[in-house]
Design a protein around this motif. Structure first.
Motif, PDB file in Angstrom:
ATOM      1  N   GLY A  66       0.894  -0.910   0.039  1.00  0.00           N
ATOM      2  CA  GLY A  66      -0.033  -0.059   0.092  1.00  0.00           C
ATOM      3  C   GLY A  66       0.865   1.303  -0.008  1.00  0.00           C
ATOM      4  N   LYS A  67       0.519   1.916  -1.259  1.00  0.00           N
ATOM      5  CA  LYS A  67       1.595   3.387  -0.856  1.00  0.00           C
ATOM      6  C   LYS A  67       0.782   4.731  -1.507  1.00  0.00           C
ATOM      7  N   LYS A  68       1.205   5.703  -1.023  1.00  0.00           N
ATOM      8  CA  LYS A  68       0.715   6.913  -1.433  1.00  0.00           C
ATOM      9  C   LYS A  68       1.598   7.332  -2.746  1.00  0.00           C
ATOM     10  N   LYS A  69       1.240   8.770  -3.017  1.00  0.00           N
ATOM     11  CA  LYS A  69       1.739   9.169  -4.528  1.00  0.00           C
ATOM     12  C   LYS A  69       3.363   9.126  -4.216  1.00  0.00           C
ATOM     13  N   ASP A  70       3.980   9.092  -5.350  1.00  0.00           N
ATOM     14  CA  ASP A  70       5.479   9.023  -5.126  1.00  0.00           C
ATOM     15  C   ASP A  70       6.274   7.864  -4.394  1.00  0.00           C
ATOM     16  N   GLN A  71       5.609   6.730  -4.321  1.00  0.00           N
ATOM     17  CA  GLN A  71       6.088   5.666  -3.538  1.00  0.00           C
ATOM     18  C   GLN A  71       6.244   5.906  -2.212  1.00  0.00           C
ATOM     19  N   ILE A  72       5.468   6.670  -1.595  1.00  0.00           N
ATOM     20  CA  ILE A  72       5.653   6.860   0.115  1.00  0.00           C
ATOM     21  C   ILE A  72       4.780   5.918   0.610  1.00  0.00           C
ATOM     22  N   PRO A  73       5.395   4.927   1.533  1.00  0.00           N
ATOM     23  CA  PRO A  73       4.479   3.990   1.962  1.00  0.00           C
ATOM     24  C   PRO A  73       3.368   4.302   2.899  1.00  0.00           C
ATOM     25  N   GLU A  74       2.399   3.522   2.952  1.00  0.00           N
ATOM     26  CA  GLU A  74       1.485   3.499   3.936  1.00  0.00           C
ATOM     27  C   GLU A  74       1.685   3.138   5.260  1.00  0.00           C
ATOM     28  N   ASN A  75       2.706   2.230   5.086  1.00  0.00           N
ATOM     29  CA  ASN A  75       3.221   1.646   6.666  1.00  0.00           C
ATOM     30  C   ASN A  75       4.784   1.308   6.499  1.00  0.00           C
ATOM     31  N   PRO A  76       5.414   1.373   7.597  1.00  0.00           N
ATOM     32  CA  PRO A  76       6.785   1.084   7.789  1.00  0.00           C
ATOM     33  C   PRO A  76       6.869  -0.269   7.312  1.00  0.00           C
ATOM     34  N   SER A  77       8.131  -0.574   7.020  1.00  0.00           N
ATOM     35  CA  SER A  77       8.566  -2.046   6.838  1.00  0.00           C
ATOM     36  C   SER A  77       9.796  -2.413   7.356  1.00  0.00           C
ATOM     37  N   ILE A  78      10.425  -3.370   7.239  1.00  0.00           N
ATOM     38  CA  ILE A  78      11.758  -3.763   7.880  1.00  0.00           C
ATOM     39  C   ILE A  78      12.104  -4.996   7.135  1.00  0.00           C
ATOM     40  N   SER A  79      13.362  -4.881   6.504  1.00  0.00           N
ATOM     41  CA  SER A  79      13.829  -6.208   5.754  1.00  0.00           C
ATOM     42  C   SER A  79      15.185  -6.697   5.847  1.00  0.00           C
ATOM     43  N   PHE A  80      15.495  -7.886   5.814  1.00  0.00           N
ATOM     44  CA  PHE A  80      16.864  -8.432   5.809  1.00  0.00           C
ATOM     45  C   PHE A  80      17.277  -7.985   4.463  1.00  0.00           C
ATOM     46  N   THR A  81      18.599  -7.432   4.398  1.00  0.00           N
ATOM     47  CA  THR A  81      19.519  -7.587   3.008  1.00  0.00           C
ATOM     48  C   THR A  81      19.966  -8.771   2.477  1.00  0.00           C
ATOM     49  N   LEU A  82      19.827  -9.322   1.290  1.00  0.00           N
ATOM     50  CA  LEU A  82      20.327 -10.540   1.154  1.00  0.00           C
ATOM     51  C   LEU A  82      21.841 -10.433   0.639  1.00  0.00           C
TER      52      LEU A  82
ATOM     53  N   SER B 261      11.441   1.703  -7.401  1.00  0.00           N
ATOM     54  CA  SER B 261      10.592   0.597  -6.710  1.00  0.00           C
ATOM     55  C   SER B 261      10.682   0.849  -5.311  1.00  0.00           C
ATOM     56  N   GLY B 262       9.421   0.907  -4.678  1.00  0.00           N
ATOM     57  CA  GLY B 262       9.561   1.153  -3.171  1.00  0.00           C
ATOM     58  C   GLY B 262      10.644   0.325  -2.508  1.00  0.00           C
ATOM     59  N   SER B 263      10.602  -0.940  -2.498  1.00  0.00           N
ATOM     60  CA  SER B 263      11.475  -1.773  -1.818  1.00  0.00           C
ATOM     61  C   SER B 263      12.921  -1.602  -1.840  1.00  0.00           C
ATOM     62  N   ALA B 264      12.981  -1.135  -3.310  1.00  0.00           N
ATOM     63  CA  ALA B 264      14.453  -0.987  -3.695  1.00  0.00           C
ATOM     64  C   ALA B 264      15.311  -0.115  -2.779  1.00  0.00           C
ATOM     65  N   CYS B 265      14.560   0.794  -1.942  1.00  0.00           N
ATOM     66  CA  CYS B 265      15.097   1.675  -1.136  1.00  0.00           C
ATOM     67  C   CYS B 265      15.980   1.202  -0.019  1.00  0.00           C
TER      68      CYS B 265
ATOM     69  N   ASP C 272       9.683   8.052   5.623  1.00  0.00           N
ATOM     70  CA  ASP C 272       9.407   7.730   4.320  1.00  0.00           C
ATOM     71  C   ASP C 272      10.062   7.931   3.128  1.00  0.00           C
ATOM     72  N   LEU C 273      11.099   8.567   3.116  1.00  0.00           N
ATOM     73  CA  LEU C 273      11.946   9.228   2.196  1.00  0.00           C
ATOM     74  C   LEU C 273      12.819   8.101   1.614  1.00  0.00           C
ATOM     75  N   PHE C 274      13.382   7.340   2.777  1.00  0.00           N
ATOM     76  CA  PHE C 274      14.641   6.485   2.321  1.00  0.00           C
ATOM     77  C   PHE C 274      14.976   5.411   3.421  1.00  0.00           C
ATOM     78  N   GLY C 275      15.668   4.248   3.113  1.00  0.00           N
ATOM     79  CA  GLY C 275      15.759   3.325   4.215  1.00  0.00           C
ATOM     80  C   GLY C 275      16.937   3.715   4.938  1.00  0.00           C
ATOM     81  N   ILE C 276      16.739   3.240   6.305  1.00  0.00           N
ATOM     82  CA  ILE C 276      17.780   3.594   7.419  1.00  0.00           C
ATOM     83  C   ILE C 276      18.162   2.151   7.948  1.00  0.00           C
ATOM     84  N   LYS C 277      19.552   2.220   8.383  1.00  0.00           N
ATOM     85  CA  LYS C 277      19.949   1.019   9.022  1.00  0.00           C
ATOM     86  C   LYS C 277      19.257   0.767  10.518  1.00  0.00           C
ATOM     87  N   TYR C 278      18.813  -0.134  10.642  1.00  0.00           N
ATOM     88  CA  TYR C 278      18.142  -0.638  11.957  1.00  0.00           C
ATOM     89  C   TYR C 278      18.921  -0.167  13.163  1.00  0.00           C
TER      90      TYR C 278
END
Ligand code: PMV
Length: 361
Positions: free
Chosen positions: A35-51, A164-168, A189-195
Motif C-alpha cells: 500500500g502506497k501513496k503518491k511518489d512511492q510513499i509507503p502507507e506503513n513502515p517495513s523492515i527487511s533483511f538485505t540478502l 521501486s519502493g522496496s529498492a530503497c 518515508d523518504l529512504f531506508g535507514i539501518k536498523y
C-alpha cells in the motif's frame, strides 16, 4: 527533511564521459510494505533483511551529448538489448530528473545481469533499481565531489525508492527500516535507514533458502497490488498492525527470541497474502505447492523443535528463514522434503547481507 533537500545545488565540476559498475542485492521484508501513496510513499513502515547472493550487477557507461531535450539510453540484460525494460527506466528517469538534473545531458548504456534466473519469480526490481540509482549517484559524485558517504547512500536510497519502493532497502544491510514510525528513531518515508538498535547474535548470518515454486511471470504486478489497498476494507487496520509489529520486533531482535520472531514473520507473510485475497478484485498468488511447503515446515518444526520459519513475497515462492546454528539439519530437511515441490527442483541458498558494493569506477 523533505524531498526538496535532495535537489542538488549547481554542480562544481564538469564530467565528459565515464563508466561505473555497482552490484546491489535483493532484500526480503519481515514486516511488509503493501500500500502506497503518491511518489512511492509507503502507507506503513517495513523492515527487511538485505540478502547477500541474489544481486544485480550493472555497468553504466555515460557520454555527454549536445542536445538536452530527451533521455537517451540503451539497456542490455546479459548482453542482449532489452527494449521492454525501457518504459520502466524512462518513467524512473522522469521521476528523478529534478533530483539529478544532468540526466538529459548524457547518453547512457546500461548493461545489467542478475545472479539469479530472470524469470525465477524473485523480484529483480529491488536490486535492479537500487543498482541503477547507485550508478547515477556515482556520476553525481563526479559532478560534486563534496558529497559525504552518508548523504550519498541516503540519496541513492531515496532515488531507488522512486524506481521501486522496496529498492530503497537494498543499499545497505543488514536490517533496514523504511517508513516513518514512532519506535525507530530517524525512520522516514523518504529512504531506508539501518536498523539502529541491538540485534542478537542469533540473527547474525541468518539463512534464507528461497524455494522457487513458480518461476512464471507474476499474474498481478506489485503496482496493481499496492493500488488495491486504496479502499480496501481492512487497509487502516493493516497499516496500524505493521506499526505494531515493528514495535514488537524490537525486543525480539534484541533478545534473540526465535520463536516469537517466527510467529511474527509468518503472520506478516500470511497477512500480506490475506490482503490480496480480500481486495477487489481478489487474487491468489500462492500455488498448491506453496501451501504444501508451509505445512511441511510446520510439521518439521513441531517434530524437531528447530527454528525454521517462512516468509513470502508477492508471489508463490517461499523464503525459508533459519539461524545459521541450525543450518545443517534444516538444509538437509529442505533438500529431502521441500525441493521436490519446486519447479525443476530449483532453490537458492542465501543469507543476510550487508548491501551494495562499488565494483569499478
Ligand atoms: O517494491 P515493490 O513495489 O515491488 O513492492 C514490494 C512489496 C513486497 O515485496 C510484497 C513487500 C516488501 O515490503 O518488500
Amino acid at each position: 527533511m523533505t524531498a526538496n533537500d535532495f535537489i542538488p545545488k549547481p554542480y562544481s565540476n564538469q564530467v565528459a564521459n565515464g563508466k561505473v559498475t555497482w552490484e546491489s542485492p535483493s532484500n526480503i521484508a519481515l514486516v511488509k510494505y503493501w500500500g502506497k501513496k503518491k511518489d512511492q510513499i509507503p502507507e506503513n513502515p517495513s523492515i527487511s533483511f538485505t540478502l547477500n547472493n541474489c544481486k544485480t550487477i550493472t555497468t553504466l557507461t555515460y557520454t555527454t551529448k549536445d542536445n538536452h531535450d530527451d533521455f537517451e539510453f540503451e539497456v542490455f540484460l546479459d548482453g542482449k538489448q532489452k527494449e521492454d525494460f525501457k518504459p520502466k527506466i524512462a518513467a524512473f528517469f522522469q521521476r528523478i530528473e529534478s533530483y539529478l538534473p544532468f540526466l538529459k545531458h548524457f547518453q547512457f548504456k546500461i548493461e545489467t545481469s542478475n545472479t539469479f534466473p530472470h524469470s525465477s519469480g524473485i523480484a529483480s526490481s529491488a536490486s535492479g533499481m537500487s543498482v541503477l540509482a547507485l550508478c547515477l549517484m556515482s556520476i553525481e559524485r563526479e559532478l560534486n565531489s563534496e558529497i559525504s558517504e552518508v548523504d550519498f547512500k541516503a540519496k541513492a536510497s531515496f532515488l531507488a525508492r522512486l524506481g521501486s519502493g522496496s529498492a530503497c532497502r537494498s543499499i545497505e544491510g543488514d536490517l533496514i527500516v523504511w517508513g516513518e514510525n514512532d519506535t525507530v528513531e530517524g525512520s522516514t518515508d523518504l529512504f531506508g535507514i539501518k536498523y539502529p538498535y541491538t540485534v542478537h547474535d542469533n540473527f547474525k548470518e541468518y539463512q534464507d533458502t528461497i524455494l522457487l515454486v513458480d518461476r512464471g511471470e507474476k499474474q498481478v504486478s506489485s503496482t496493481v497490488g499496492h493500488n488495491l489497498m486504496y479502499g480496501h476494507p481492512f487497509a487502516a487496520q493493516r497499516f496500524e498492525q505493521a506499526h505494531e509489529n515493528l514495535a514488537k520486533l524490537k525486543p525480539i531482535l534484541e533478545t534473540g527470541d526465535l520463536k516469537q520472531f517466527i510467529a511474527l514473520i509468518e503472520s506478516e507473510a500470511l497477512t500480506l497474502h490475506a490482503m490480496m485475497m480480500t481486495s477487489t478484485p481478489y487474487f491468489i498468488l500462492m500455488k498448491p505447492n506453496t501451501l504444501e511447503i508451509i505445512q511441511k515446515i510446520w510439521a518439521f518444526r513441531e517434530k524437531t523443535g528447530l527454528h525454521i520459519g517462512f516468509t513470502l513475497d508477492a508471489g508463490a515462492n517461499v523464503h525459508v528463514l533459519y539461524p545459521k546454528a541450525e543450518a545443517t539439519q534444516i538444509l538437509e530437511f529442505i533438500k529431502d522434503e521441500l525441493v521436490g515441490y519446486c519447479q525443476n527442483e530449483q532453490y537458492i541458498c542465501d543469507q543476510i547481507g550487508f548491501g551494495a558494493k562499488l565494483i569499478d569506477n
